[in-house]
Enzyme design. Structure first.
Site, PDB file in Angstrom:
ATOM      1  N   SER A 136     -12.340  76.464  70.139  1.00  0.00           N
ATOM      2  CA  SER A 136     -13.653  75.861  69.889  1.00  0.00           C
ATOM      3  C   SER A 136     -13.868  74.723  70.870  1.00  0.00           C
ATOM      4  O   SER A 136     -12.895  74.094  71.320  1.00  0.00           O
ATOM      5  CB  SER A 136     -13.680  75.293  68.462  1.00  0.00           C
ATOM      6  OG  SER A 136     -14.821  74.480  68.271  1.00  0.00           O
ATOM      7  N   TYR A 149     -10.028  70.828  60.846  1.00  0.00           N
ATOM      8  CA  TYR A 149     -10.527  71.942  61.665  1.00  0.00           C
ATOM      9  C   TYR A 149     -10.315  71.603  63.144  1.00  0.00           C
ATOM     10  O   TYR A 149      -9.739  72.388  63.902  1.00  0.00           O
ATOM     11  CB  TYR A 149     -12.016  72.184  61.390  1.00  0.00           C
ATOM     12  CG  TYR A 149     -12.616  73.250  62.277  1.00  0.00           C
ATOM     13  CD1 TYR A 149     -12.440  74.602  61.985  1.00  0.00           C
ATOM     14  CD2 TYR A 149     -13.350  72.916  63.423  1.00  0.00           C
ATOM     15  CE1 TYR A 149     -12.978  75.599  62.809  1.00  0.00           C
ATOM     16  CE2 TYR A 149     -13.888  73.893  64.248  1.00  0.00           C
ATOM     17  CZ  TYR A 149     -13.699  75.235  63.930  1.00  0.00           C
ATOM     18  OH  TYR A 149     -14.230  76.211  64.755  1.00  0.00           O
TER      19      TYR A 149
END
Ligand SMILES: NC(=O)c1ccc[n+]([C@@H]2O[C@H](COP(=O)([O-])OP(=O)(O)OC[C@H]3O[C@@H](n4cnc5c(N)ncnc54)[C@H](OP(=O)(O)O)[C@@H]3O)[C@@H](O)[C@H]2O)c1
Length: 245
Positions: A136, A149
């Site tokens: 990401s 995360y």
């Protein structure tokens, strides 16, 4: 790329990767936790098959890997896509539970590492093989509201670099795909408006094009400028992202 195994392929990016590779004539095995959804996708894509796999469960990773080694000896591509994102706060009196503290690390990071390790003997046997880790843009600059995360994706980013270096003299290419904010189910339940999210189709067009070029690190859309900013103005970009959030 002849036969591809994808984790977390019951929605979003994983499902679309499976559909696009299938439409290009590749053999695709999808996996996930929702058997009904896996069956639906396969019924729409003749020749595609599925296997149930919760990547947070090490025993399932081992048994699925044994099955792939036995029944799909020509598997040459692993796509580590399954992921979850939670907002977690350490500010107040009520702190995250131990389950919340481990869920994203287990699913987004350790699951990938364990699956890679279990499938490497098979991948190394192929003349040409590829591991694609979906990390990401938040691996480069964290969003403070989703701390674990971002930590899990930063860990995956770092691990991917080390793995690539270690496998540089093998037949296995290690690729990292860093998506920006994309319109999928990842943020469901977070009550967060996503006005800047990239439409999934647009993301997929770019991702498929870039994957064909064969680069090791694939930055999509705004992640390109995020990487530059993280390098030259790390504090400023962190504050900018987190004051907006
Ligand atoms: N969308 C974004 O903005 C964005 C940005 C950067 C990176 N990414 C990354 O892209 C990847 C795909 O996410 P997405 O955006 O497509 O979100 P998504 O639509 O929520 O898809 C995530 C997939 O992972 C599966 N999954 C979750 N936990 C799992 C587990 N323990 N075992 C197996 N499968 C599991 C989900 O299945 P269930 O239905 O069973 O939960 C779902 O199929 C993730 O790694 C995510 O971090 C997304």
């Amino acid at each position: 790329m002849k036969k591809i195994f994808i984790t977390g392929a019951t929605s979003g990016i994983g499902e679309e990767l499976a559909r696009r590779f299938h439409s290009e004539g590749k053999k695709v095995i999808i996996s996930g936790r929702n058997e009904e959804r896996l069956g639906e996708i396969c019924s729409e894509c003749p020749g595609m098959s599925y296997v149930l796999l919760d990547v947070s469960n090490h025993r399932e990773i081992e048994s699925v890997s044994r099955f792939l080694m036995a029944d799909h000896g020509d598997l040459d591509t692993l796509i580590n896509n399954a992921g979850i994102q939670k907002k977690l706060s350490f500010e107040g009196a009520i702190l995250p539970s131990s389950e919340q503290l481990t869920a994203e690390i287990q699913t987004n990071f350790l699951g990938c590492v364990q699956l890679i390790s279990a499938l490497l003997p098979l991948l190394k046997r192929q003349n040409k093989a590829q591991i694609i880790n979906i990390s990401s843009g938040l691996a480069l600059v964290p969003l403070a509201s989703a701390p674990l995360y971002c930590a899990s994706k930063a860990a995956l980013h770092s691990f991917t670099m080390s793995l690539r270096h270690q496998l540089r003299n093998t037949s296995v290419q290690v690729t990292e795909l860093l998506p920006p904010l994309v319109q999928t189910n990842l943020h469901r339940g977070q009550n967060t408006p996503l006005p800047h999210a990239m439409p999934l189709d647009q993301f997929m067009d770019s991702a498929m094009n870039e994957l064909k070029k064969g680069d090791e690190e694939i930055l999509i859309g705004p992640v390109k400028s995020l990487k530059r900013a993280a390098r030259f103005l790390p504090k400023r970009i962190f504050m900018l992202m987190n004051s907006r959030a």
